[in-house]
Design a protein around this motif. Sequence first.
Motif, mmCIF file in Angstrom:
data_model
loop_
_atom_site.group_PDB
_atom_site.id
_atom_site.type_symbol
_atom_site.label_atom_id
_atom_site.label_comp_id
_atom_site.label_asym_id
_atom_site.label_seq_id
_atom_site.Cartn_x
_atom_site.Cartn_y
_atom_site.Cartn_z
ATOM 1 N N LEU A 108 0.834 -1.198 0.000
ATOM 2 C CA LEU A 108 0.000 0.000 0.000
ATOM 3 C C LEU A 108 0.871 1.252 0.000
ATOM 4 N N GLU A 109 1.946 1.252 0.789
ATOM 5 C CA GLU A 109 2.852 2.404 0.835
ATOM 6 C C GLU A 109 3.534 2.600 -0.514
ATOM 7 N N MET A 110 3.964 1.494 -1.153
ATOM 8 C CA MET A 110 4.585 1.595 -2.465
ATOM 9 C C MET A 110 3.585 2.090 -3.502
ATOM 10 N N ARG A 111 2.336 1.634 -3.429
ATOM 11 C CA ARG A 111 1.311 2.087 -4.360
ATOM 12 C C ARG A 111 1.126 3.594 -4.263
ATOM 13 N N SER A 112 1.140 4.122 -3.042
ATOM 14 C CA SER A 112 0.992 5.562 -2.851
ATOM 15 C C SER A 112 2.146 6.320 -3.499
ATOM 16 N N VAL A 113 3.355 5.794 -3.348
ATOM 17 C CA VAL A 113 4.534 6.428 -3.967
ATOM 18 C C VAL A 113 4.407 6.420 -5.483
ATOM 19 N N LEU A 114 4.006 5.295 -6.047
ATOM 20 C CA LEU A 114 3.882 5.180 -7.499
ATOM 21 C C LEU A 114 2.806 6.116 -8.041
ATOM 22 N N GLN A 115 1.707 6.240 -7.333
ATOM 23 C CA GLN A 115 0.648 7.145 -7.773
ATOM 24 C C GLN A 115 1.123 8.588 -7.781
ATOM 25 N N ARG A 116 1.988 8.944 -6.810
ATOM 26 C CA ARG A 116 2.478 10.323 -6.743
ATOM 27 C C ARG A 116 3.496 10.617 -7.839
ATOM 28 N N LEU A 117 4.158 9.577 -8.361
ATOM 29 C CA LEU A 117 5.099 9.794 -9.457
ATOM 30 C C LEU A 117 4.394 10.395 -10.664
ATOM 31 N N ARG A 118 3.158 9.973 -10.907
ATOM 32 C CA ARG A 118 2.391 10.531 -12.019
ATOM 33 C C ARG A 118 2.167 12.028 -11.814
ATOM 34 N N ASP A 119 1.915 12.413 -10.563
ATOM 35 C CA ASP A 119 1.691 13.826 -10.271
ATOM 36 C C ASP A 119 2.938 14.667 -10.532
ATOM 37 N N LEU A 120 4.107 14.037 -10.460
ATOM 38 C CA LEU A 120 5.356 14.748 -10.745
ATOM 39 C C LEU A 120 5.573 14.938 -12.240
ATOM 40 N N GLY A 121 4.754 14.294 -13.063
ATOM 41 C CA GLY A 121 4.923 14.385 -14.509
ATOM 42 C C GLY A 121 5.959 13.431 -15.065
ATOM 43 N N LYS A 122 6.406 12.464 -14.253
ATOM 44 C CA LYS A 122 7.400 11.502 -14.726
ATOM 45 C C LYS A 122 6.747 10.481 -15.657
ATOM 46 N N THR A 123 7.528 10.002 -16.597
ATOM 47 C CA THR A 123 7.117 8.867 -17.432
ATOM 48 C C THR A 123 7.650 7.612 -16.755
ATOM 49 N N VAL A 124 6.764 6.672 -16.479
ATOM 50 C CA VAL A 124 7.154 5.496 -15.706
ATOM 51 C C VAL A 124 6.795 4.235 -16.482
ATOM 52 N N LEU A 125 7.778 3.344 -16.607
ATOM 53 C CA LEU A 125 7.550 2.001 -17.140
ATOM 54 C C LEU A 125 7.881 1.027 -16.022
ATOM 55 N N MET A 126 6.895 0.271 -15.564
ATOM 56 C CA MET A 126 7.128 -0.667 -14.483
ATOM 57 C C MET A 126 6.575 -2.032 -14.840
ATOM 58 N N SER A 127 7.196 -3.054 -14.295
ATOM 59 C CA SER A 127 6.774 -4.422 -14.584
ATOM 60 C C SER A 127 6.206 -5.072 -13.333
ATOM 61 N N SER A 128 5.406 -6.097 -13.551
ATOM 62 C CA SER A 128 4.859 -6.895 -12.465
ATOM 63 C C SER A 128 4.287 -8.169 -13.076
ATOM 64 N N HIS A 129 4.106 -9.186 -12.242
ATOM 65 C CA HIS A 129 3.391 -10.366 -12.711
ATOM 66 C C HIS A 129 1.998 -10.413 -12.090
ATOM 67 N N ILE A 130 1.618 -9.337 -11.388
ATOM 68 C CA ILE A 130 0.311 -9.273 -10.741
ATOM 69 C C ILE A 130 -0.494 -8.145 -11.382
ATOM 70 N N LEU A 131 -1.489 -8.508 -12.173
ATOM 71 C CA LEU A 131 -2.226 -7.538 -12.967
ATOM 72 C C LEU A 131 -2.980 -6.526 -12.122
ATOM 73 N N HIS A 132 -3.683 -6.979 -11.092
ATOM 74 C CA HIS A 132 -4.527 -6.037 -10.365
ATOM 75 C C HIS A 132 -3.706 -4.979 -9.631
ATOM 76 N N GLU A 133 -2.446 -5.298 -9.284
ATOM 77 C CA GLU A 133 -1.594 -4.285 -8.670
ATOM 78 C C GLU A 133 -1.247 -3.185 -9.667
ATOM 79 N N LEU A 134 -0.942 -3.567 -10.909
ATOM 80 C CA LEU A 134 -0.655 -2.575 -11.937
ATOM 81 C C LEU A 134 -1.879 -1.713 -12.214
#
Length: 312
Positions: free
Chosen positions: A169-195
Amino acid sequence: MIRTQNLSKRYGRVMAVDRLNLTVRTGTLFGLVGENGAGKTTTLGMLATLIRPSSGRALICGFDVTEQSREVRRCIGYMPDRFGVFDDITAEEYLQFYADCYHVPRPVARRRIDEWLAWVDLTEKRRAYVNALSRGMQQRLEIARCLMHDPAVLILDEPASGLDPRSRLEMRSVLQRLRDLGKTVLMSSHILHELAEVADEIGILRTGSISMVASVSVLREQTGAHRRLWLVGEASRDRWHQALRSDPHVVDYTFEPDGITVIYAGTLEQQAELMERLVKAQIRLYQFAERPTDIEQVFLRLTEGQVQHHGR
């Protein structure tokens, strides 16, 4: 911001990445999902200039990852799926070390250390040794490390891997805030609902190739088009059949040991009308609730239907 053209990597007889075509638009968070061995880490490694492609081309910020690797490295922050930490080095020393690697002026680096430690909620841990931090804290520290030279693009290989539910949950909050910074983010996962919780677009990687890309907004529209209702009540099965079949918005329903699952295509107002219809049919209702639709099932349905072609 990120674009690949027939990007491929072969290890002997094994084609790890096969003519991959991918576009990640500026300011978006793109999630790359695939099973273990699908080629996610190899793909991100090539984009991070750590693995040389066998063929094809990749551009980041307009720079070729093979021919202009130095320029690419300056405009990206890369977080691998596994990373080593130093013994006897504090969190702020760790960030300062990487700032020095990118020749960030000391006054700027000190300001950024304060800013990013606060941003990832690690201010109180600035003098803690890195190897003494929990895995979740280390992962968030890695995000701060990626940001020390203020890159336009972040490449994150399974940033939530191995985390407990709270740390996720803490990591999800950090990732969501990256969008607010205007960063372009490419991230991988094997868990679809987390992405799906953080991404703007999701691509599915199969045997080294992108087989499908769908926007998360489309997925959410699809999940909203067919709601899943959970009904618990007291009545004969014939009475349930008669009441449910009389509603034109009931797509399907399934009797389960402790209730009934109803796939429903109507609006909230029409759900209220269904509830009234059930009561008028002399069904004693104990529960009438909406359950979230499984976004993984929706994504699979979109994939099978070839809603949006991408790549090959």
